[in-house]
Design a protein around this motif. Structure first.
Motif, mmCIF file in Angstrom:
data_model
loop_
_atom_site.group_PDB
_atom_site.id
_atom_site.type_symbol
_atom_site.label_atom_id
_atom_site.label_comp_id
_atom_site.label_asym_id
_atom_site.label_seq_id
_atom_site.Cartn_x
_atom_site.Cartn_y
_atom_site.Cartn_z
ATOM 1 N N PHE A 37 78.017 -45.167 23.487
ATOM 2 C CA PHE A 37 77.391 -46.143 24.830
ATOM 3 C C PHE A 37 78.225 -47.406 24.292
ATOM 4 O O PHE A 37 78.294 -47.651 25.325
ATOM 5 N N ALA A 38 78.847 -47.262 23.741
ATOM 6 C CA ALA A 38 79.479 -49.271 23.550
ATOM 7 C C ALA A 38 80.531 -48.715 24.493
ATOM 8 O O ALA A 38 81.626 -49.260 24.871
ATOM 9 N N LYS A 39 81.531 -47.143 24.149
ATOM 10 C CA LYS A 39 82.381 -46.963 24.686
ATOM 11 C C LYS A 39 82.758 -46.809 26.316
ATOM 12 O O LYS A 39 83.318 -47.483 27.196
ATOM 13 N N VAL A 40 82.088 -46.368 26.659
ATOM 14 C CA VAL A 40 80.671 -46.114 28.467
ATOM 15 C C VAL A 40 80.613 -47.893 28.478
ATOM 16 O O VAL A 40 81.609 -48.129 29.946
ATOM 17 N N ASP A 41 80.311 -49.058 27.812
ATOM 18 C CA ASP A 41 79.964 -50.386 28.352
ATOM 19 C C ASP A 41 81.012 -50.569 28.397
ATOM 20 O O ASP A 41 81.443 -51.700 29.511
ATOM 21 N N LYS A 42 82.606 -50.416 27.535
ATOM 22 C CA LYS A 42 83.789 -50.913 28.000
ATOM 23 C C LYS A 42 84.219 -50.650 29.215
ATOM 24 O O LYS A 42 84.466 -51.310 29.791
ATOM 25 N N LEU A 43 83.835 -49.808 29.532
ATOM 26 C CA LEU A 43 84.662 -48.803 31.053
ATOM 27 C C LEU A 43 83.383 -49.339 31.466
ATOM 28 O O LEU A 43 84.760 -49.336 32.842
ATOM 29 N N GLU A 44 82.516 -49.682 31.438
ATOM 30 C CA GLU A 44 81.447 -49.770 33.011
ATOM 31 C C GLU A 44 82.235 -51.372 32.850
ATOM 32 O O GLU A 44 82.130 -51.908 34.235
#
Length: 142
Positions: A37-44
């Motif tokens: 989810f940290a990866k997704v948060d960066k992209l978001e």
């Protein structure tokens, strides 16, 4: 007696077959979930800050944001293509099952007009055929 033996046979068969199933790792790993989810948060966050960004610009300028993702770049999907009728075409479904076959063709093909029209013709032809057969009975069978 036969019912009990059948039930016991099926029960033991299922018990033996389930023993061959591979164990599944259902352990909740909070660190791996948080990392994903940290990866997704960066992209978001990047996409929220740059609303004009496209997939190509992100790939070119910030490939680290897409690292670890398997992206599908085509927009082709199977959701909107009409399904084909199994075993036989729509005509035969309408001809053999009548109005029920017409309904099945309608729902299975997701209202594919060509297949539904064929099923309707099959339904009409079988109705006429069986209707005439009922009127003309040379042997007195009906």
């Amino acid at each position: 007696m036969k019912t009990r033996l059948s039930f016991l046979f099926i029960f033991f068969f299922c018990l033996v077959v389930s023993g061959f199933a591979a164990p599944v790792d259902l352990e909740y790993k909070e660190t791996s979930v948080n990392d994903e989810f940290a990866k997704v948060d960066k992209l978001e966050k990047f996409l929220a800050d740059h609303p004009e960004a496209t997939l190509e610009t992100v790939k070119k300028n910030h490939p680290e944001l897409l690292e670890g993702y398997q992206l599908v770049t085509t927009t082709e999907t199977n959701l909107l293509t009409p399904q084909e009728m199994p075993i036989a075409g729509g005509f035969w479904w309408g001809c053999c099952l009548g109005i029920v076959g017409l309904g099945l063709v309608y729902f299975i093909t997701d209202n594919d007009h060509d297949e539904v029209r064929k099923a309707l013709w099959g339904c009409v032809i079988s109705t006429i055929f069986w209707g005439l057969g009922g009127l003309w009975d040379p042997f007195g069978w009906f």
